[in-house]
Design a protein around this motif. Sequence first.
Motif, mmCIF file in Angstrom:
data_model
loop_
_atom_site.group_PDB
_atom_site.id
_atom_site.type_symbol
_atom_site.label_atom_id
_atom_site.label_comp_id
_atom_site.label_asym_id
_atom_site.label_seq_id
_atom_site.Cartn_x
_atom_site.Cartn_y
_atom_site.Cartn_z
ATOM 1 N N ASN A 192 0.770 -1.430 0.029
ATOM 2 C CA ASN A 192 -0.070 0.433 -0.126
ATOM 3 C C ASN A 192 0.990 1.243 -0.259
ATOM 4 O OD1 ASN A 192 -2.677 -1.415 0.408
ATOM 5 N ND2 ASN A 192 -2.855 -1.390 2.366
ATOM 6 N N LYS A 193 1.859 0.752 0.718
ATOM 7 C CA LYS A 193 3.236 2.126 0.865
ATOM 8 C C LYS A 193 3.489 2.332 -0.307
ATOM 9 C CE LYS A 193 6.961 2.243 2.801
ATOM 10 N NZ LYS A 193 7.779 2.905 4.383
ATOM 11 N N ALA A 194 3.830 1.251 -1.019
ATOM 12 C CA ALA A 194 4.347 1.847 -2.894
ATOM 13 C C ALA A 194 3.246 2.089 -3.340
ATOM 14 C CB ALA A 194 5.174 0.421 -3.110
ATOM 15 N N ALA A 195 2.222 1.228 -3.668
ATOM 16 C CA ALA A 195 1.001 2.162 -4.881
ATOM 17 C C ALA A 195 1.020 3.878 -4.287
ATOM 18 C CB ALA A 195 0.301 1.333 -4.076
ATOM 19 N N ARG A 196 1.023 3.648 -2.643
ATOM 20 C CA ARG A 196 0.510 5.392 -2.484
ATOM 21 C C ARG A 196 1.551 6.400 -3.229
ATOM 22 N NH1 ARG A 196 -0.914 3.700 2.192
ATOM 23 N NH2 ARG A 196 1.021 4.507 3.351
ATOM 24 N N ASN A 197 3.425 5.749 -3.546
ATOM 25 C CA ASN A 197 4.101 6.510 -3.508
ATOM 26 C C ASN A 197 3.838 6.637 -4.755
ATOM 27 O OD1 ASN A 197 5.391 6.756 -1.100
ATOM 28 N ND2 ASN A 197 6.739 5.497 -0.555
ATOM 29 N N GLU A 198 3.978 5.765 -5.889
ATOM 30 C CA GLU A 198 3.374 5.357 -7.090
ATOM 31 C C GLU A 198 3.025 6.642 -7.326
ATOM 32 O OE1 GLU A 198 5.708 4.359 -9.816
ATOM 33 O OE2 GLU A 198 6.956 3.446 -7.595
ATOM 34 N N CYS A 199 1.759 6.758 -6.695
ATOM 35 C CA CYS A 199 1.079 7.507 -7.047
ATOM 36 C C CYS A 199 1.011 9.227 -6.667
ATOM 37 C CB CYS A 199 -0.573 7.161 -6.314
ATOM 38 S SG CYS A 199 -1.797 5.751 -6.619
ATOM 39 N N ARG A 200 1.780 9.268 -6.179
ATOM 40 C CA ARG A 200 2.085 10.498 -5.730
ATOM 41 C C ARG A 200 3.445 11.311 -6.956
ATOM 42 N NH1 ARG A 200 2.456 8.700 0.235
ATOM 43 N NH2 ARG A 200 0.478 10.048 0.691
ATOM 44 N N LYS A 201 4.471 9.847 -7.582
ATOM 45 C CA LYS A 201 4.579 10.103 -8.434
ATOM 46 C C LYS A 201 4.864 10.575 -9.621
ATOM 47 C CE LYS A 201 8.436 7.243 -7.001
ATOM 48 N NZ LYS A 201 9.416 6.126 -6.579
ATOM 49 N N ILE A 202 3.183 10.532 -10.253
ATOM 50 C CA ILE A 202 2.349 9.985 -10.694
ATOM 51 C C ILE A 202 1.583 12.100 -10.777
ATOM 52 C CG2 ILE A 202 0.369 9.337 -12.148
ATOM 53 C CD1 ILE A 202 1.812 6.197 -12.078
ATOM 54 N N ARG A 203 1.266 11.831 -10.004
ATOM 55 C CA ARG A 203 0.689 13.460 -9.775
ATOM 56 C C ARG A 203 1.706 14.168 -9.927
ATOM 57 N NH1 ARG A 203 -2.648 12.745 -4.439
ATOM 58 N NH2 ARG A 203 -1.089 14.227 -3.837
ATOM 59 N N ALA A 204 3.012 13.704 -9.211
ATOM 60 C CA ALA A 204 3.613 15.236 -9.372
ATOM 61 C C ALA A 204 4.262 14.705 -10.509
ATOM 62 C CB ALA A 204 5.422 14.960 -8.465
ATOM 63 N N GLU A 233 5.683 14.516 0.000
ATOM 64 C CA GLU A 233 4.835 13.532 0.633
ATOM 65 C C GLU A 233 5.590 11.860 0.502
ATOM 66 O OE1 GLU A 233 0.636 14.632 -0.487
ATOM 67 O OE2 GLU A 233 1.035 15.944 0.012
ATOM 68 N N ILE A 234 5.832 12.123 -0.328
ATOM 69 C CA ILE A 234 6.534 10.981 -0.469
ATOM 70 C C ILE A 234 7.191 9.967 0.915
ATOM 71 C CG2 ILE A 234 7.942 8.793 -1.801
ATOM 72 C CD1 ILE A 234 7.679 10.904 -3.648
ATOM 73 N N GLU A 235 6.550 8.757 0.979
ATOM 74 C CA GLU A 235 7.397 7.823 1.896
ATOM 75 C C GLU A 235 8.563 7.288 2.890
ATOM 76 O OE1 GLU A 235 3.366 5.467 4.065
ATOM 77 O OE2 GLU A 235 2.515 6.740 3.201
#
Length: 102
Positions: free
Chosen positions: A11-23, A99-101
């Motif tokens: 879940n943390k990796a998926a959230r980080n990937e979503c953040r990277k895509i938004r960035a 915000e990346i964890e």
Amino acid sequence: MSREARNQRINKAARNECRKIRATYYNNTAVGMTVTAVVIPVFTAYQQYQKFMLAGHPPSDTQTWKENFAYILALYVSVIFAAVFAVLAKIKAENILEEIEE
């Protein structure tokens, strides 16, 4: 490793990937706005040059002043808006990346 710990890591990796895509989206938007701020004045200047060359003679002083003022105003407004939006998009992208964890 327990199933819950593994899901938490995924879940943390998926959230980080979503953040990277938004960035990446906001960063690309900033690049597009920067290019726009450069391209609009170039095309407008070329258009004005063509109009002057096709006319074959310089227009009257009053007409020239009004056209030049409108032309310069439009250029400045478009460049300022593009620059402001580019900076805002870049700041948004940087905030998302923070915000990346770990």
